[in-house]
Design a protein around this motif. Structure first.
Motif, PDB file in Angstrom:
ATOM      1  N   ASP A 261       1.085  -1.533   0.099  1.00 45.56           N
ATOM      2  CA  ASP A 261       0.109  -0.088   0.007  1.00 45.56           C
ATOM      3  C   ASP A 261       1.010   0.749   0.222  1.00 45.56           C
ATOM      4  N   LEU A 262       0.377   2.250  -0.770  1.00 45.92           N
ATOM      5  CA  LEU A 262       1.252   3.269  -1.069  1.00 45.92           C
ATOM      6  C   LEU A 262       0.531   4.100   0.264  1.00 45.92           C
ATOM      7  N   PHE A 329      11.817   1.807  -4.405  1.00 46.97           N
ATOM      8  CA  PHE A 329      10.685   2.065  -3.953  1.00 46.97           C
ATOM      9  C   PHE A 329      10.876   3.460  -4.076  1.00 46.97           C
ATOM     10  N   ALA A 330      11.139   3.378  -2.563  1.00 49.95           N
ATOM     11  CA  ALA A 330      12.285   4.666  -1.742  1.00 49.95           C
ATOM     12  C   ALA A 330      12.498   5.348  -2.771  1.00 49.95           C
ATOM     13  N   SER A 331      13.746   5.071  -3.550  1.00 52.72           N
ATOM     14  CA  SER A 331      15.058   5.731  -4.100  1.00 52.72           C
ATOM     15  C   SER A 331      14.237   6.210  -5.471  1.00 52.72           C
ATOM     16  N   LEU A 332      12.986   5.757  -5.854  1.00 51.72           N
ATOM     17  CA  LEU A 332      12.786   6.340  -7.176  1.00 51.72           C
ATOM     18  C   LEU A 332      12.400   7.477  -7.243  1.00 51.72           C
ATOM     19  N   ARG A 342      10.263  11.709  -1.883  1.00 50.53           N
ATOM     20  CA  ARG A 342      10.455  10.456  -2.523  1.00 50.53           C
ATOM     21  C   ARG A 342       9.192   9.851  -1.756  1.00 50.53           C
ATOM     22  N   LEU A 343       8.454   8.820  -2.515  1.00 50.32           N
ATOM     23  CA  LEU A 343       7.546   8.170  -1.994  1.00 50.32           C
ATOM     24  C   LEU A 343       7.791   6.418  -1.349  1.00 50.32           C
ATOM     25  N   THR A 344       7.595   6.535  -0.050  1.00 54.68           N
ATOM     26  CA  THR A 344       7.589   4.786   0.372  1.00 54.68           C
ATOM     27  C   THR A 344       6.130   3.813   0.052  1.00 54.68           C
ATOM     28  N   GLY A 376       4.200   2.300  11.834  1.00 54.34           N
ATOM     29  CA  GLY A 376       5.372   3.898  11.151  1.00 54.34           C
ATOM     30  C   GLY A 376       5.419   3.562   9.511  1.00 54.34           C
ATOM     31  N   ARG A 377       5.145   2.652   8.509  1.00 51.70           N
ATOM     32  CA  ARG A 377       4.705   2.513   7.660  1.00 51.70           C
ATOM     33  C   ARG A 377       5.998   2.171   7.560  1.00 51.70           C
ATOM     34  N   ASP A 378       6.669   2.298   5.864  1.00 51.06           N
ATOM     35  CA  ASP A 378       7.516   1.688   5.156  1.00 51.06           C
ATOM     36  C   ASP A 378       8.775   0.760   5.779  1.00 51.06           C
ATOM     37  N   CYS A 379       7.266  -0.083   6.561  1.00 55.44           N
ATOM     38  CA  CYS A 379       8.036  -1.437   6.296  1.00 55.44           C
ATOM     39  C   CYS A 379       7.209  -2.749   5.932  1.00 55.44           C
ATOM     40  N   VAL A 380       8.194  -3.984   6.856  1.00 58.01           N
ATOM     41  CA  VAL A 380       8.139  -5.030   5.582  1.00 58.01           C
ATOM     42  C   VAL A 380       7.103  -5.897   7.019  1.00 58.01           C
ATOM     43  N   LYS A 381       6.289  -6.099   7.228  1.00 58.03           N
ATOM     44  CA  LYS A 381       5.651  -7.549   8.222  1.00 58.03           C
ATOM     45  C   LYS A 381       5.272  -8.642   7.823  1.00 58.03           C
TER      46      LYS A 381
END
Length: 402
Positions: A261-262, A329-332, A342-344, A376-381
């Motif tokens: 999810d963006l 994606f965070a570096s695009l 930058r979007l995450t 906190g978003r920008d992570c993987v679970k």
């Protein structure tokens, strides 16, 4: 009216119907360029039948004979162009132009030969054979052919051979009459026109079936496709993912699902406009396509939510895939967005367990994504297997390996 004239009248009527049918297909789907060429071919083909009628009604002339010959040959050229467009093969314009010019000139010069000459008939029919043989070569060059395409190939080859057989039939059936205006009264004319009708109808109907198949397949694909991202929509994803899961179970390989999810997507629309938001969706979808393998299944399953099924991938490998996607994606840079922006994205991962269907797997991956958004978003679970428990976790809750 002779039998041959009756067949000729049927040919004229059928050619008009086929032209209308191909025009209908072209009107329904404007991307069906081959249908327009096929329609043009059958429209030109009617000129051949009208010329034959004119010869029988008003008497022969070199102009009418050449018009009848050239119009039928031109109709075959148009069909070849349509077939080449259909199968993505370069149109052999030069070869067909050479055949056409030489054939029309030959037709003019053979008019002084005896109408009972085998060589005259061979020279008259050979250009039709060559033009149909070119069509056979076009279909044979197609990179991928289905059963229907192979049937068309066989019909075109048979149609080409029937033109080459006509000089022999002409000799066996007593010739074409003493003059062109007597042609339609001969036994050869009846047989030749009938045979031509059978092959022309068979080829035309097969072309129609193939075009309709393509139109229906395209319509079905569009019904499963999200127009903005170009990925599968939710319904299409669930159908294709379920099929991929079934195949993976048959092969005994693991299957994992990654849902992403963006992050803060609403703020993108609010701050930069919906056009910018659309570009973010397109960019992320393009990134997923570049990262996925051919056997993976990806879809846009919500406004800013995406899913990718990974057959042959266990939970650990799927998590690594998600982490790599998150970092990349965070570096695009996003076109139209500030260079510093930058979007995450957040990711939830689950591995298929025994007895689960696609809905169950998506529900568990969605739980993992929910935890990622609330962490906190920008992570993987990742989600544990059904019934799994970690110390301090509720039964079935998503957990982190970080």
């Amino acid at each position: 009216m002779t039998g041959a004239q009756f067949i000729l009248a049927i040919n004229l009527f059928v050619a008009g119907l086929l032209a209308a049918a191909f025009l209908t297909v072209a009107a329904y789907d404007r991307r069906q360029e081959p249908a327009r060429w096929f329609a043009l071919g059958y429209i030109i083909g009617t000129a051949n039948f009208l010329s034959e009628f004119a010869i029988a009604t008003f008497g022969t002339s070199i102009g009418l004979v050449l018009a009848a010959f050239a119009s039928f040959l031109a109709a075959l050229v148009m069909l070849n162009v349509g077939i080449a467009r259909k199968y993505g093969v370069p149109v052999p314009w030069a070869a067909m132009a050479v055949v056409f010019v030489i054939s029309v000139a030959t037709c003019y010069f053979i008019q002084d030969m005896s109408r009972q000459s085998f060589m005259r008939m061979l020279l008259y029919q050979s250009p039709y054979f060559i033009m149909q043989a070119i069509a056979v070569g076009i279909v044979a060059q197609a990179k991928a052919r289905s059963t229907l395409d192979n049937v068309l190939l066989a019909l075109l080859a048979a149609s080409a051979l029937q033109f080459l057989s006509k000089p022999f039939l002409f000799r066996a059936l007593g010739g074409t009459g003493d003059s062109p205006d007597q042609y339609l009264a001969t036994e050869y004319a009846l047989f030749s026109q009938s045979m031509g009708t059978v092959f022309a109808m068979a080829v035309a109907l097969m072309l129609l079936v193939i075009l309709v198949r393509d139109v229906l397949s395209d319509a079905y694909a569009r019904s499963e496709t999200d127009m903005l991202s170009g990925l599968l929509n939710r319904g299409g994803f669930e159908v294709h993912a379920a099929a991929a899961m079934h195949e993976a179970n048959r092969l005994g390989v693991p299957v994992s699902l990654v849902i992403s999810d963006l992050d803060h997507f609403k703020s993108v629309n609010d701050s930069f406009g919906h056009a910018a938001g659309d570009r973010v969706i397109v960019t992320f979808a393009g990134f997923l396509r570049s990262a996925m393998a051919e056997h993976h299944v990806a879809g846009r399953i919500g406004g800013e939510e995406f899913a990718i099924l990974l057959p042959g991938t266990n939970l650990v490998a799927a998590r690594l895939f998600a982490e790599g996607a998150r970092n990349a994606f965070a570096s695009l840079a996003i076109e139209g967005m500030p260079a510093t922006k930058r979007l995450t994205a957040s990711f939830g991962v689950a591995e298929l367990a025994g007895g689960e269907n696609i809905a169950d797997l998506m529900a568990r991956a969605d739980k993992a994504l929910y935890l990622a958004k609330n962490s906190g978003r920008d992570c993987v679970k990742i989600a544990p297997r059904p019934g799994g428990r970690r110390s301090g976790d509720d039964k079935g809750a998503a957990i982190s390996l970080v």
